[in-house]
Design an enzyme around this catalytic site. Structure first.
Site: not given
Length: 635
Positions: A365, A104, A80-81, A2, A292, A54
């Site tokens: 990554g 969360d 965040g998460e 967010c 892509v 989000l």
């Protein structure tokens, strides 16, 4: 993931709503791209908290923020998460905590109540958050361990203002004076090392920093809940390949926790191919793999990605992205927030614009090269230390002979040695990634600007801290984890993805994996820590031999962007405008004569021109133009 923003008054402000609430509300509207699913505002007691959501976990309205807990005693805004929130929720429920949502966010507040200032050590995730305890009159600010999620802070005698992005401070009537030391550091490095920012009176919260403001006594205290240096050199044994395998599998499993689809951008390189194998193992055909297709073949890696996907039976979705244009360059600089000269921000932004049509979350990554020494500059640093007993001039002569024998990869090392002599302090591996030393960069700074310090002292101090538990070479190899990674690579990923409402998760940067690698710093000279050999070995175990061999042996590509071509073709009009004499005269932070001379030499294709410096200045000129326009946030 967010966007958060807020104001905490330090004293009574009669016109608080007009001075702070209304500008904050306007900033939230501009921040919509960071969270298009909900806009939330709370204001009381001279505090205003704003949130853009989000929705990833608990998609219901119960997860909206600002989030209230325990009869409104605690209020949080969180970006965040927390990947292990379900385990934490079970543990906290056994301790007597009750939950009314599946989010969360609620678990964070219960952990804060249960564990106090140690609560962040319970989390596996990425986060920047602010908690207001209305009873104790305390405000808590903190970030994740490695700085994946941003948090900027302005403080004066009246207020504390915080935001996920620095541009939104322009919504408020506060002084925002550019810091010439940060301009110097940017031109030298292509990014600004934290906690400093482009503005004198705004700083970043450091990774793993816990900042507490007590409104009772108007005092602020700061501490760290996690310290990278604590783990360096603690293990006497190298990790087995099976141990790295288990840690990566666990990390990917945590990062598949979501109530929305999760994708993987599959480039066909070592990092993304390895992540694809774990995702396929854990999620099967639910994996959404994206490739892509660039019309510019210097950026295109689709052939490798197709072979990796085919070997696992994955459906591969090809994303068609826009060509580089002045508009998406301008948008990339806007979303970069602070000056950021990493030219890969443009293709990253274009990828995010395309991928948002399919998923809200992707695995990325970042961190693999820093942990497992995948970049060429780590090899350069090893050569540097191997040649350390002879003079620079002798080393350059030796490398000339080696280059003449056909080892052309060392040509870059030979040329770089000539400029390293101008560094006043040891800056470790950054000597190779820098564009120019700070001393040489000073010539491009405006003659009226007063410079006080450069990043050399900060980086040297980091090296000294590492060297308490590791050798000089090993310390140098770890430096990127505190500098290049949080202040360039993770900034690029967060800002460009969030610009398009996409969350990027980084399995290689799970703190458990980072801690294990740091503990083995004494073994960095061993073969498995050379050029990502740990990951190459894992690929051989997890992919068919022919595919693993092809991926392992292909040259590292990344986004080796054709900057010179862009400046002379796609971006020629805007580059001519920004480097015009009129525009240069309007910028007091650059030495207009030196920059103009550099640009003219570039246009003449003069031999030996520093193309990275040209690009960096180009980015700063566009950023400064937007700064002067307050990023469109004029009241």
């Amino acid at each position: 993931m967010c966007g958060i923003i807020g104001v905490i008054s330090k004293k009574d402000i009669p016109d608080f709503n007009a001075e702070y609430f209304e500008p904050l509300n306007r900033a939230l509207d501009y921040m919509e791209y960071r969270g298009p699913d909900n806009k939330g505002l709370w204001s009381d007691e001279g505090i205003c908290l704003g949130h853009r959501r989000l929705s990833i976990i608990d998609l219901s309205d119960d997860g909206n923020q600002p989030f209230h807990y325990k009869d409104d005693r605690y209020i949080i805004v969180f970006n965040g998460e927390i990947y292990n929130y379900q385990e934490l929720r079970d543990d906290l429920a056994k301790l007597g905590h009750h939950f009314s949502t599946e989010s969360d966010t609620e678990v964070i507040l219960a952990a804060f109540i249960q564990y106090g200032e140690d609560f962040c050590n319970k989390f596996r995730g990425m986060f920047a958050l602010v908690i207001f305890d209305r009873q104790e009159k305390r405000v808590v600010f903190t970030r994740d361990r490695l700085g994946k999620k941003p948090l900027f802070i302005f403080e004066d005698e009246n207020v504390i203002i915080f935001s996920s992005e620095i541009k939104f401070f322009h919504a408020f009537n506060i002084p925002l004076e550019i810091n010439p030391d940060s301009v110097l550091n940017f031109l030298s490095l292509q990014y600004i090392p934290g906690p400093a920012t482009i503005y004198k009176n705004i700083r970043q919260l450091k990774p793993a920093e816990l900042l507490i403001y007590d409104r009772h006594n108007n005092k602020t205290s700061a501490s760290s809940y996690w310290n990278m240096f604590d783990y360096v050199g603690k293990s006497q044994a190298m990790p087995e390949i099976a141990e790295i395998d288990a840690l990566l599998e666990e990390s990917v499993k945590y990062r598949l926790v979501a109530n929305v689809d999760i994708g993987l951008l599959l480039s066909g390189g070592i990092d993304s191919s390895l992540l694809a194998t774990y995702m396929h193992q854990l999620a099967g055909n639910k994996v959404k793999a994206f490739n892509v297709g660039f019309s510019d073949k210097s950026l295109d890696e689709s052939d490798y990605a197709k072979q990796v996907a085919s070997s696992m039976g994955l459906d591969l979705i090809t994303l068609n992205v826009e060509d580089i244009s002045p508009d998406n360059f301008i948008e990339s600089i806007y979303h970069g927030d602070q000056p950021l000269g990493d030219s890969a921000i443009i293709p990253t932004y274009l990828i995010a614009k395309s991928i948002k049509e399919h998923v809200k979350v992707v695995l990325s990554g970042e961190g693999a090269d820093e942990l497992f020494h995948g970049y060429d500059h780590y090899n350069y640093e090893k050569y540097y230390y191997g040649l350390g007993k002879i003079s620079f001039d002798s080393a350059a002569s030796l490398l000339q002979i080696i280059s003449a024998s056909g080892i052309n990869k060392l040509e870059k090392v030979k040329n770089k040695l000539k400029s390293i002599k101008s560094f006043k302090k040891d800056t470790g591996v950054s000597r190779w990634t820098s564009i120019l030393s700070p001393e040489l960069t000073k010539g491009f700074i405006g003659t009226n600007q007063r410079l006080s310090d450069s990043y050399e002292h900060q980086f040297h101090s980091f090296l000294q801290d590492f060297q308490k538990s590791a050798g000089k070479l090993e310390s140098s190899l770890m430096l990127d984890l505190l500098t290049w990674l949080p202040d360039d690579l993770l900034v690029k990923t967060d800002r460009m993805m969030m610009a398009c409402s996409v969350e990027a998760r980084t399995p290689f940067l799970d703190h458990k994996l980072v801690e294990r690698v740091l503990a083995s710093s004494g073994d960095f000279k061993q073969s498995l820590f050379q050029s990502k050999n740990y990951l190459r070995q894992l690929l051989k175990q997890r992919l068919p031999a022919s595919v693993a061999d092809m991926i392992s042996k292909r040259p590292k590509q990344g986004f080796e962007t054709p900057k010179v071509k862009w400046l002379n073709a796609n971006l020629s009009d805007i580059s001519s405008l920004l480097f015009s004499e009129e525009n240069l005269r309007a910028n007091p932070y650059l030495n207009n004569n030196r920059v103009s001379e550099l640009w003219n030499d570039f246009k003449k294709q003069k031999a030996g021109i520093n193309n990275r410096l040209i690009w960096n200045i180009f980015c700063f000129l566009e950023w400064y133009r937007q700064h002067e326009n307050k990023f469109g946030l004029k009241g």
